[in-house]
Motif scaffolding. Structure first.
Motif, mmCIF file in Angstrom:
data_model
loop_
_atom_site.group_PDB
_atom_site.id
_atom_site.type_symbol
_atom_site.label_atom_id
_atom_site.label_comp_id
_atom_site.label_asym_id
_atom_site.label_seq_id
_atom_site.Cartn_x
_atom_site.Cartn_y
_atom_site.Cartn_z
ATOM 1 N N VAL A 116 0.840 -1.202 0.000
ATOM 2 C CA VAL A 116 0.000 0.000 0.000
ATOM 3 C C VAL A 116 0.872 1.248 0.000
ATOM 4 O O VAL A 116 0.599 2.211 -0.712
ATOM 5 C CB VAL A 116 -0.952 -0.014 1.221
ATOM 6 C CG1 VAL A 116 -1.650 1.309 1.390
ATOM 7 C CG2 VAL A 116 -1.961 -1.143 1.087
ATOM 8 N N CYS A 117 1.955 1.233 0.762
ATOM 9 C CA CYS A 117 2.821 2.405 0.874
ATOM 10 C C CYS A 117 3.587 2.700 -0.416
ATOM 11 O O CYS A 117 4.132 3.793 -0.580
ATOM 12 C CB CYS A 117 3.789 2.248 2.037
ATOM 13 S SG CYS A 117 4.915 0.855 1.887
ATOM 14 N N ASP A 118 3.625 1.760 -1.346
ATOM 15 C CA ASP A 118 4.366 1.943 -2.596
ATOM 16 C C ASP A 118 3.495 2.368 -3.775
ATOM 17 O O ASP A 118 4.006 2.614 -4.863
ATOM 18 C CB ASP A 118 5.104 0.654 -2.971
ATOM 19 C CG ASP A 118 6.203 0.317 -1.982
ATOM 20 O OD1 ASP A 118 6.748 1.257 -1.354
ATOM 21 O OD2 ASP A 118 6.504 -0.881 -1.827
ATOM 22 N N ILE A 119 2.197 2.445 -3.602
ATOM 23 C CA ILE A 119 1.290 2.839 -4.686
ATOM 24 C C ILE A 119 1.282 4.362 -4.793
ATOM 25 O O ILE A 119 1.048 5.061 -3.816
ATOM 26 C CB ILE A 119 -0.127 2.287 -4.451
ATOM 27 C CG1 ILE A 119 -0.083 0.756 -4.449
ATOM 28 C CG2 ILE A 119 -1.093 2.808 -5.521
ATOM 29 C CD1 ILE A 119 -1.380 0.096 -4.057
ATOM 30 N N ALA B 36 -10.421 4.519 1.474
ATOM 31 C CA ALA B 36 -9.623 3.393 1.969
ATOM 32 C C ALA B 36 -8.165 3.799 2.180
ATOM 33 O O ALA B 36 -7.554 3.452 3.204
ATOM 34 C CB ALA B 36 -9.711 2.220 0.995
ATOM 35 N N PHE B 37 -7.620 4.551 1.248
ATOM 36 C CA PHE B 37 -6.229 4.988 1.389
ATOM 37 C C PHE B 37 -6.093 6.043 2.489
ATOM 38 O O PHE B 37 -5.051 6.116 3.144
ATOM 39 C CB PHE B 37 -5.667 5.482 0.058
ATOM 40 C CG PHE B 37 -5.077 4.381 -0.771
ATOM 41 C CD1 PHE B 37 -3.736 4.058 -0.668
ATOM 42 C CD2 PHE B 37 -5.856 3.653 -1.645
ATOM 43 C CE1 PHE B 37 -3.181 3.034 -1.413
ATOM 44 C CE2 PHE B 37 -5.322 2.628 -2.410
ATOM 45 C CZ PHE B 37 -3.973 2.311 -2.287
ATOM 46 N N PRO C 170 -2.492 8.214 -2.647
ATOM 47 C CA PRO C 170 -2.298 8.434 -4.076
ATOM 48 C C PRO C 170 -3.555 8.942 -4.781
ATOM 49 O O PRO C 170 -3.483 9.472 -5.884
ATOM 50 C CB PRO C 170 -1.894 7.061 -4.607
ATOM 51 C CG PRO C 170 -2.459 6.097 -3.630
ATOM 52 C CD PRO C 170 -2.430 6.799 -2.307
ATOM 53 N N PHE C 171 -4.697 8.820 -4.136
ATOM 54 C CA PHE C 171 -5.951 9.304 -4.720
ATOM 55 C C PHE C 171 -6.213 10.768 -4.377
ATOM 56 O O PHE C 171 -7.082 11.390 -4.970
ATOM 57 C CB PHE C 171 -7.129 8.441 -4.251
ATOM 58 C CG PHE C 171 -7.134 7.091 -4.886
ATOM 59 C CD1 PHE C 171 -7.856 6.848 -6.044
ATOM 60 C CD2 PHE C 171 -6.399 6.057 -4.343
ATOM 61 C CE1 PHE C 171 -7.851 5.615 -6.642
ATOM 62 C CE2 PHE C 171 -6.390 4.805 -4.936
ATOM 63 C CZ PHE C 171 -7.113 4.590 -6.094
#
Length: 75
Positions: free
Chosen positions: A16-19, A48-49, A62-63
Motif C-alpha cells: 500500500v505504501c508503494d502505490i 480506503a487509502f 495516491p488518490f
C-alpha cells in the motif's frame, strides 16, 4: 466486482505504501470505465487509502491528487 478487485492486477505485487498517483492513473486508464464508475471507485478507494494513511500503512494517499471527475488521457 468491487473497485479493489478490478485494480488487483495492477497493484497485487505492491505494498500500500508503494502505490503512487501515477500508478493509479495508469490503472484507471487501462480499465476503461465510464466516468461515473471511475468517480465511484475513486471516492471509495480515496477513503480506503485515507484510512491507510491515518493508521500508518502509507505516508500519502495516491488518490488525493486525483479529482473524481478527472478523465485519464488516452495514449
Amino acid at each position: 466486482m468491487n473497485a479493489a478487485q478490478r485494480l488487483d492486477g495492477d497493484f497485487d505485487s505492491k505494498l500500500v505504501c508503494d502505490i503512487k498517483t501515477r500508478d493509479v492513473r495508469g490503472a484507471f486508464m487501462r480499465l476503461r470505465l465510464t466516468p461515473s464508475t471511475q468517480a465511484f471507485y475513486k471516492r471509495n478507494l480515496r477513503a480506503a487509502f485515507s484510512h491507510a494513511v491515518e493508521h500508518g500503512y502509507a505516508s500519502e494517499n495516491p488518490f488525493k491528487g486525483l479529482k473524481t471527475d478527472e478523465k485519464p488521457e488516452r495514449e
